[in-house]
Design a protein around this motif. Structure first.
Motif, short mmCIF file in Angstrom:
data_model
loop_
_atom_site.label_atom_id
_atom_site.label_comp_id
_atom_site.label_asym_id
_atom_site.label_seq_id
_atom_site.Cartn_x
_atom_site.Cartn_y
_atom_site.Cartn_z
N PRO A 472 0.80 -1.23 0.00
CA PRO A 472 0.00 0.00 0.00
C PRO A 472 0.83 1.28 0.00
O PRO A 472 0.49 2.24 -0.71
N ALA A 473 1.91 1.31 0.76
CA ALA A 473 2.72 2.53 0.80
C ALA A 473 3.37 2.81 -0.56
O ALA A 473 3.44 3.96 -1.00
N SER A 474 3.82 1.75 -1.24
CA SER A 474 4.44 1.93 -2.56
C SER A 474 3.40 2.36 -3.59
O SER A 474 3.70 3.13 -4.51
N CYS A 475 2.16 1.86 -3.46
CA CYS A 475 1.09 2.30 -4.37
C CYS A 475 0.87 3.80 -4.23
O CYS A 475 0.74 4.52 -5.23
N ARG A 476 0.82 4.27 -2.99
CA ARG A 476 0.61 5.71 -2.77
C ARG A 476 1.80 6.51 -3.32
O ARG A 476 1.62 7.58 -3.90
N TRP A 477 3.00 5.97 -3.13
CA TRP A 477 4.22 6.64 -3.61
C TRP A 477 4.19 6.74 -5.14
O TRP A 477 4.54 7.77 -5.72
N ASP A 490 -4.77 6.05 2.81
CA ASP A 490 -4.46 6.05 4.25
C ASP A 490 -5.04 7.26 4.95
O ASP A 490 -4.81 7.46 6.14
N GLN A 491 -5.78 8.11 4.22
CA GLN A 491 -6.43 9.27 4.81
C GLN A 491 -7.93 9.01 4.91
O GLN A 491 -8.51 8.33 4.06
N GLY A 606 -10.46 4.79 -1.88
CA GLY A 606 -10.80 3.85 -0.83
C GLY A 606 -9.82 2.71 -0.77
O GLY A 606 -9.51 2.18 0.31
N ASP A 607 -9.28 2.31 -1.93
CA ASP A 607 -8.32 1.22 -1.99
C ASP A 607 -7.51 1.36 -3.27
O ASP A 607 -8.07 1.67 -4.33
N ILE A 608 -6.19 1.17 -3.19
CA ILE A 608 -5.29 1.25 -4.35
C ILE A 608 -4.51 -0.05 -4.43
O ILE A 608 -3.89 -0.47 -3.44
#
Length: 814
Positions: A472-477, A490-491, A606-608
């Motif tokens: 998840p963190a890499s998706c956001r990045w 994550d928000q 909501g989800d990535i």
């Protein structure tokens, strides 16, 4: 001039026939082959004698074509005997004796073709017809009538049926050919040839299987950019319904028109070959009865065209023309016997309404009406009208003569209301698809360029670690590297956003055509909608992203009413940037944002999820011509700011479809001398077909570069506008190994280093695309161009065909 490699198939200059039956080309040899046909008869015992030498061939000269119709069991011996004459093309017609193993027979023939550098059409091919040459290389004793439509089919039975039906609508053909699979003469090969064929104005294509994605896409796009292409494809997959939707998206982006049913084929041909093209979707209907109009409206409802809203003035004018009691809305219904003069007046009123883009006339048999007179009035009106007019004369035998009369003058006439209404839909789809085909990415990045190196390092590290997806963190990045305007998952999602129906964005992979993007409802709402309706192929620009959002029912039923302008713009930009992720990172197999929430100001994920391709080796996509995609993106890497020798700034960039107006101005502004040096004629402007050919470029196969400068615009208070001051272009030669270039510089920009810069970039791209040489034919008196090209390292040789020209060329593979 080099012959196209398919010329041996479509315009053979020498022919050997090996057959157990008499073929049309033997019975009535065309002038093209007079004295250059050798016929080898197969006896009743199955024996034949192949001549060792053909008198009409010079020593070392290859035979253009061999035409074979024989028992498949005899093919190996026949092909072995043919090697002596080294045919360039081989056509294998069907035989009454079936092959013991058709797949093995096909594989053998195709392998023989590759080993002997010979194009192979068949086994079991319909053959090739070129009616204007009197050439019928097949079994049909009658041959197709002469016309301007090319028919290409992967089924000889479908092709035969089309030829049989075409007689009823008096349709002629420029070429008829049945194409094989990807191992022989492919559809892509034939489309490339027909796109340049001066005898062909439109193309009908029947497919059962599309060949390799990029090659097929490139050929279809090249053909559809200069002439209408109608495509009928069979074989929907129940197990993979997305595949058909992806193919629809591909056809839209090439500018071709896909039809769903065989019965639509002739409707499409009628309107695209003859009809004026409407510029909108709004249709007015005129009929002598309610029944036909209602049947037509059933087709129009929910389709690509809509019922026009007639103005109050139009309705008053209609009331003055028609009988009392006539229906004056849309449809307009007149129950009185048809009077030719009154009919023409009513149609004129409808066509003059600014809310109307086209008129559909529906006439049922009426013993009290002058049907011949009505058809004549309709024909006269259509010829004078600037808007498309279509008609339906319901019935068959009693109405056939009226339909033929209208078809003859270019006014499409149909037997049923449904087919007539559908024809307007085909016209609207054609215009829409042509608009899509002209879309390309702008030369500049979006407002903030992505952090490509950072994103690529992220993906490569994950793949090298053996991971099949990003955490998840890499998706956001990843989304942050491309500045996708979506709040990360994550928000917290505001309650106001959760009140709306959520959206979803999906990136998936098609086996043939690579990545595609899907937009629609997300979360639980997705179960209620078709998941394959809103699909688009990357790359996307502003317009394409908007169309992806607005094309489906989710927009018309939900988002159009509830989505704020600010949220819409963020969604549009998000789709553009996700498209850029797909284009620049081939290592991504899937990407999902579902649910995607929204409020008046922002989008919330909501989800990535991002799935990876474990086999990706990290090679940059531009070094492989973006092979992971069906459509080559605009080559931004070629955009470079430049400075002239005297300090004047200019921009070197690849051309785009929207440059057509600027290119036309550039040609018009050339001096007579410059125009003659470039075109070897006094051509003062480019034809529409030439403009399309020079501006709608498939950058996987060719390139066109322009030099542009900012100049004052006197029509807009002296504000700066872009002007083309130089143009460089190359087209691949018929041999597939090299290309012929063209270069022209504005008179006031010559001898300033612009031409040299354009040519260096052109040569560099040609070398990257794997071409072996580049050449140009230049007037021997054009000393500045001769000097420029020799200074760039080109050889200056005489042109064997014309002593007044010079051939300037360079090897690129040295």
């Amino acid at each position: 001039m080099l012959r196209h490699r398919l010329a041996a198939l479509f315009e053979p200059r020498s022919l050997l026939v090996l057959s157990s039956r008499e073929l049309p080309v033997v019975r009535t040899p065309p002038a093209l082959l007079e004295g250059r046909i050798a016929v080898v008869r197969i006896g009743g015992d199955g024996r034949w004698q192949m001549p060792r030498r053909l008198d009409f061939l010079e020593d070392g000269q290859r035979l253009d074509m061999a035409l074979l119709c024989l028992d498949p069991a005899s093919l190996p011996a026949a092909l072995d005997a043919l090697k002596t004459h080294r045919p360039r093309a081989l056509v294998l017609l069907p035989h009454s004796t079936p092959a013991a193993d058709p797949i093995e027979t096909r594989a053998y023939c195709q392998s023989w073709g590759r080993m002997n550098d010979c194009l192979v059409l068949g086994p079991g091919a319909l053959g090739v017809q070129r009616p204007h040459l009197g050439l019928s290389l097949g079994l049909d004793p009658n041959g197709a009538p002469v016309g301007r439509v090319a028919l290409v089919a992967q089924s000889r039975m479908v092709a035969a049926a089309v030829l049989d039906w075409a007689g009823d609508i008096q349709l002629g053909f420029s070429a008829v050919v049945s194409a094989g699979d990807a191992d022989g003469v492919t559809v892509a090969d034939i489309l490339e040839y027909l796109s340049m064929d001066p005898r062909t104005d439109s193309i009908v294509l029947y497919l059962e299987e599309a060949d390799s994605s990029r090659r097929f896409t490139s050929a279809l796009m090249a053909a559809a950019s200069v002439k209408p292409v109608i495509l009928l494809k069979a074989g929907r997959s129940d197990s993979n319904p997305a595949a058909d939707a992806v193919f629809d998206a591909l056809v839209r982006r090439t500018g071709a028109v896909r039809i769903r049913f065989f019965v639509q084929l002739f409707s499409a041909l009628k309107v695209l070959v003859h009809a004026k093209r409407q510029r909108g979707r709004r249709i007015a209907l005129f009929s002598n009865g309610y029944g036909a109009a209602h049947l037509a409206l059933d087709v129009i409802g929910g389709g690509p065209v809509s019922r026009a809203d007639l103005s109050s003035q139009t309705q008053r004018d209609l009331a003055a023309v028609l009988e009392p009691g006539a229906a004056l809305g849309n449809p307009v219904i007149s129950h009185a016997p048809l009077d030719p003069a009154r009919l023409q007046q009513a149609l004129g009123v409808l066509a003059n309404d600014t809310n109307v883009d086209g008129v559909l006339v529906l006439i049922a048999p009426d013993a009290l009406s002058d049907m011949d007179g009505a058809a004549e009035a309709l024909a006269r009106f259509s010829e004078a009208s600037s808007k498309p007019i279509m008609s339906c004369f319901l019935g068959d035998a009693s109405m056939r003569s009226q339909r033929h009369r209208l078809d003859a003058v270019g006014l499409p006439a149909f037997r049923t209301p449904e087919s007539a209404a559908n024809a307007f839909g085909i016209l609207a789809s054609y215009q829409y698809n042509q608009t899509l085909a002209q879309q390309t990415l702008p030369p500049e990045m979006l407002s903030r360029p992505p952090r490509l190196d950072e994103a690529r390092a992220l993906l490569n590290d994950a793949i090298m670690s053996g991971r099949s997806d990003l955490d998840p963190a890499s998706c956001r990045w990843l989304l942050d590297c491309f500045h996708v305007p979506i709040r990360p998952d994550d928000q917290p999602v505001p309650d106001a956003a959760r009140e709306h129906v959520p959206m979803a964005v999906h990136v998936r992979q098609d086996v043939r055509f690579g990545p595609y993007m899907r937009f629609g409802p997300g979360g639980d709402a997705a179960r209620l909608a078709s998941p394959h309706r809103e699909i688009e192929l990357p790359p996307l620009n502003n317009y394409l992203a908007r169309q992806l959002i607005q094309r489906g029912k989710f927009w018309s039923r939900v988002l159009e009413r509830d989505l704020s302008p600010a949220a819409f713009e963020q969604l549009r930009e998000a789709l553009e940037r996700i498209s850029e992720i797909v284009s620049e990172l081939p290592g991504i197999r899937t990407l999902t944002i579902d649910p995607l929430w929204w409020d008046d100001t922002s989008l919330y994920a909501g989800d990535i999820r991002v799935g990876l391709d474990p086999g990706y080796d990290g090679e940059r996509p531009e070094n492989r011509a973006y092979r992971h995609m069906a459509i080559h993106p605009y080559p931004r890497r070629l955009v470079r700011p430049m400075i002239r020798k005297d300090g004047q700034e200019w921009l070197l960039r690849p051309i785009r479809p929207e440059d057509a107006v600027l290119l036309q101005e550039f040609v018009r502004d050339l001096s007579d001398e410059s125009r003659y040096m470039r075109f070897v004629s006094m051509l003062r402007e480019l034809t529409p077909r030439m403009l399309a050919r020079y501006t709608r470029i498939d950058y996987d196969r060719e390139v066109a570069l322009v030099a542009t400068a900012q100049v004052p615009n006197p029509e807009n208070r002296g504000l700066l506008r872009e002007r083309i001051v130089g143009f460089a272009h190359y087209l691949r030669n018929a041999d597939g190994q090299g290309a012929e270039y063209a270069l022209v510089i504005a008179d006031d920009w010559q001898r300033r280093g612009v031409g040299a810069a354009l040519m260096r970039s052109l040569v560099d791209v040609a070398r990257r695309q794997g071409l072996g040489y580049i050449e140009g034919i230049v007037l021997a008196t054009n000393r500045p161009m001769l000097g420029l090209m020799t200074s760039l390292g080109m050889r200056n040789d005489p042109d064997e065909a014309d002593p007044g020209m010079r051939r300037l060329w360079m090897r690129l593979d040295a």
